[in-house]
Design an enzyme around this catalytic site. Structure first.
Site, PDB file in Angstrom:
ATOM      1  N   SER A 113       0.792  -1.238   0.000  1.00 34.72           N
ATOM      2  CA  SER A 113       0.000   0.000   0.000  1.00 34.72           C
ATOM      3  C   SER A 113       0.817   1.276   0.000  1.00 34.72           C
ATOM      4  O   SER A 113       0.241   2.373  -0.045  1.00 34.72           O
ATOM      5  CB  SER A 113      -0.960   0.003   1.191  1.00 34.72           C
ATOM      6  OG  SER A 113      -2.044  -0.870   0.956  1.00 34.72           O
ATOM      7  N   LYS A 116      -0.068   3.787  -2.685  1.00 35.16           N
ATOM      8  CA  LYS A 116      -1.081   4.842  -2.554  1.00 35.16           C
ATOM      9  C   LYS A 116      -0.463   6.230  -2.486  1.00 35.16           C
ATOM     10  O   LYS A 116      -1.120   7.229  -2.793  1.00 35.16           O
ATOM     11  CB  LYS A 116      -1.949   4.587  -1.323  1.00 35.16           C
ATOM     12  CG  LYS A 116      -2.817   3.332  -1.428  1.00 35.16           C
ATOM     13  CD  LYS A 116      -3.646   3.143  -0.166  1.00 35.16           C
ATOM     14  CE  LYS A 116      -4.587   1.950  -0.266  1.00 35.16           C
ATOM     15  NZ  LYS A 116      -3.898   0.654  -0.233  1.00 35.16           N
ATOM     16  N   SER A 273      -5.706   3.349   4.627  1.00 33.08           N
ATOM     17  CA  SER A 273      -5.174   2.503   3.557  1.00 33.08           C
ATOM     18  C   SER A 273      -6.282   1.720   2.862  1.00 33.08           C
ATOM     19  O   SER A 273      -6.205   0.504   2.705  1.00 33.08           O
ATOM     20  CB  SER A 273      -4.111   1.539   4.100  1.00 33.08           C
ATOM     21  OG  SER A 273      -3.271   1.092   3.055  1.00 33.08           O
TER      22      SER A 273
END
Length: 427
Positions: A113, A116, A273
Site C-alpha cells: 500500500s 497509494k 489505507s
C-alpha cells in the site's frame, strides 16, 4: 495473541485531519493485505487508541536545525538495515542536504500500500483540493437511471436524498460506463472481496461496497456494489426492476448528490489505507486527464519531473502482487512534499498516519521516540512491509524515508522499520 470478533473495533470518522494534530481514532486491520494476513492479524485487539499533545510544526527550515554527525547517523542506519529480520530491504533516507543513507534504492520491490502515495500525489497535481464527484439520477418515463461517476463514498443518507428528489418509479438502472478499466485487476485474489480488502471496481458504491451497514474497516464487501446502489434506491422509490443499463442521452436530471471533497477523501484513503478508495481516486485522475488508470498516475508524475523508471503499476492501491516501485521514487515524492521552498505537494503530509496516533500506525511505536513524530504511509502484504514518510528530529532536522521489506515476517519487519524511523528522530 488476543482475539476479537471481526468488525467490533470500528470508530466513527472525525474530520478534518491536520498536519501536526494527532487525532485519536482507532481503525481495525490494515487494508491492502492478503487473506493470510487477514487471518493472522485481522483479529488483534488493539485496545484504546493513544492520545498525545500536538508535537509541533513538521516543516522546519533546514537552516534552523543543528549540525548532525552524518557519518554516525549513516553507520547507525547501516547497522539496522543489515538486520536479517528485514529480509530483502531496499531503502533511502534523505534530508535537505541530500541522501543520508541508501541501500538498493533504485531497485524496485513489491511496495504493497505504499503505492497509494503515488496515487495521492498524482491526484494533488491533477485535481482541485475541493473537487467532488457528482452522482446524478435521470428519469425517462417511469424509469430512473443512476449515472455512476466514481463516487464510492455514498451513504444510505445520500440514497435517501436521491429518493426524495426523484419520487416513485417502476424501474431503477445504474450506468457503470464511466470506468472503462477492468473491474478486477491483475495480481488480486478473488478471496480479497470476502476478506474485506477490495470490491469489484464499479463507479458507485455505498461505503466502498462494505456489507451489513459497515462504514469502514476490512469487513466483507459486495460482489455487485453498483447493483446494490440501484437496489437501495429501488427499495426507496418502490421500483420492482433493477438492472445495469446505459443512461438515456437526453433524459432529465432529477436528482444529484456529491462526494466529500478530494482532501477529505485522500486523508481517509491514506490513513486507513483503503484500496477501493485508492482505485477510485486513481480513476478520477485518469478521467480528468483523458487516460486510463493506473498509467495516468505515472504520466502525471513524469510530467512533474519524477523519474518513474523501474516502476510497474498494475493498480492504484498496491493490492496487486505485481506492483513494483523503487524506494527512490517514493522518497522523491516525500522530499517534494517537505520542501520548505515550494509548497508543492504539501497537502500530502496531512494524509499520512501519525505514529501511535491514528490510521494504520495507531497501534505501533510503543515507547519508541518516533511516536507522535513519524508520519508515514504503511504497506502490508504477505511477506511485505513498507514504511514511507517523514520525521522531524529532536534537533529540528527534517528527514524523509522510503523503506520496503520483502521476504520477511510482517510483525517483525514492522518493528524493525519503526526502530529505523525512530533512529532518525534522535539525530
Amino acid at each position: 495473541m488476543t482475539k476479537r470478533t471481526k468488525g467490533t473495533n470500528q470508530t466513527k470518522r472525525v474530520w478534518p485531519w491536520a498536519v501536526g494534530t494527532v487525532a485519536a481514532v482507532a481503525v481495525a486491520g490494515v487494508a491492502g493485505t492478503g487473506i493470510w494476513v487477514q487471518q493472522e492479524l485481522g483479529e488483534l485487539d488493539h485496545g484504546a487508541s493513544f492520545s498525545m499533545a500536538q508535537p509541533g510544526d513538521l516543516l522546519i527550515e533546514p537552516a534552523s536545525a543543528e549540525p548532525v554527525d552524518r557519518a554516525a547517523l549513516k553507520e547507525a542506519l547501516r547497522a539496522q538495515a543489515a538486520n536479517p529480520e528485514l529480509g530483502t530491504l531496499h531503502v533511502r533516507v534523505s534530508d535537505a542536504q541530500g541522501t543520508v543513507f541508501e541501500q538498493n534504492a533504485n531497485e524496485p520491490l513489491q511496495p504493497a500500500s505504499a503505492t497509494k502515495l503515488l496515487t495521492a500525489a498524482a491526484a494533488l497535481y491533477t485535481l482541485e483540493p475541493d473537487a467532488t464527484i457528482k452522482t446524478q439520477v435521470v428519469r425517462e418515463g417511469d424509469a430512473l437511471t443512476i449515472k455512476a461517476a466514481g463516487d464510492v463514498w455514498l451513504s444510505p443518507k445520500l440514497i435517501d436524498d436521491l429518493a426524495h428528489a426523484t419520487g416513485p418509479a417502476s424501474a431503477v438502472y445504474v450506468d457503470t460506463s464511466a470506468w472503462p478499466e477492468d473491474t478486477f485487476m491483475q495480481g488480486w485474489d478473488p478471496e480479497d472481496v470476502d476478506g474485506g480488502f477490495v470490491a469489484p471496481l464499479e463507479p458507485v458504491m455505498i461505503h466502498g461496497g462494505r456489507l451489513n451497514g459497515e462504514v469502514d474497516g476490512d469487513v466483507p464487501r459486495s460482489h455487485t456494489p453498483a447493483l446494490d446502489v440501484a437496489q437501495a434506491l429501488a427499495d426507496r422509490v418502490g421500483a420492482s426492476t433493477v438492472a445495469v443499463g446505459r443512461a438515456p442521452a437526453e433524459a432529465e436530471v432529477v436528482a444529484e448528490v456529491e462526494s466529500p471533497p478530494l482532501m477529505e477523501r485522500l486523508r481517509w484513503m491514506m490513513k486507513d489505507s483503503d484500496n477501493v478508495m485508492a482505485e477510485a481516486i486513481g480513476r478520477e485522475v485518469a478521467r480528468a486527464r483523458g487516460g486510463m488508470s493506473p498509467q495516468a498516475t505515472l504520466d502525471t508524475l513524469t510530467e512533474h519531473g519524477f523519474d518513474v523508471s523501474g516502476v510497474t503499476l498494475i493498480d492504484s492501491s498496491g493490492l496487486s502482487r505485481d506492483d513494483l516501485i523503487p524506494p527512490r521514487l517514493l522518497d522523491d515524492v516525500l522530499l517534494r512534499a517537505t520542501s520548505p521552498s515550494t509548497g508543492e505537494l504539501r497537502d500530502l503530509l496531512s494524509t499520512l498516519a501519525v505514529a501511535g496516533g491514528d490510521g494504520t500506525l495507531v497501534d505501533r511505536y510503543g515507547d519508541l521516540s518516533g511516536k507522535g513524530w513519524v508520519r508515514a504511509k504503511t504497506g502490508t502484504l504477505t511477506g511485505t512491509s513498507a514504511l514511507v514518510g517523514t520525521v522531524t528530529s529532536k534537533v529540528g532536522n527534517v528527514y524523509t524515508f522510503a523503506m520496503i521489506s520483502n521476504d520477511s515476517d510482517i510483525l517483525t519487519a514492522r518493528a524493525r522499520l519503526d526502530e529505523i524511523a525512530s533512529t532518525l528522530r534522535e539525530y
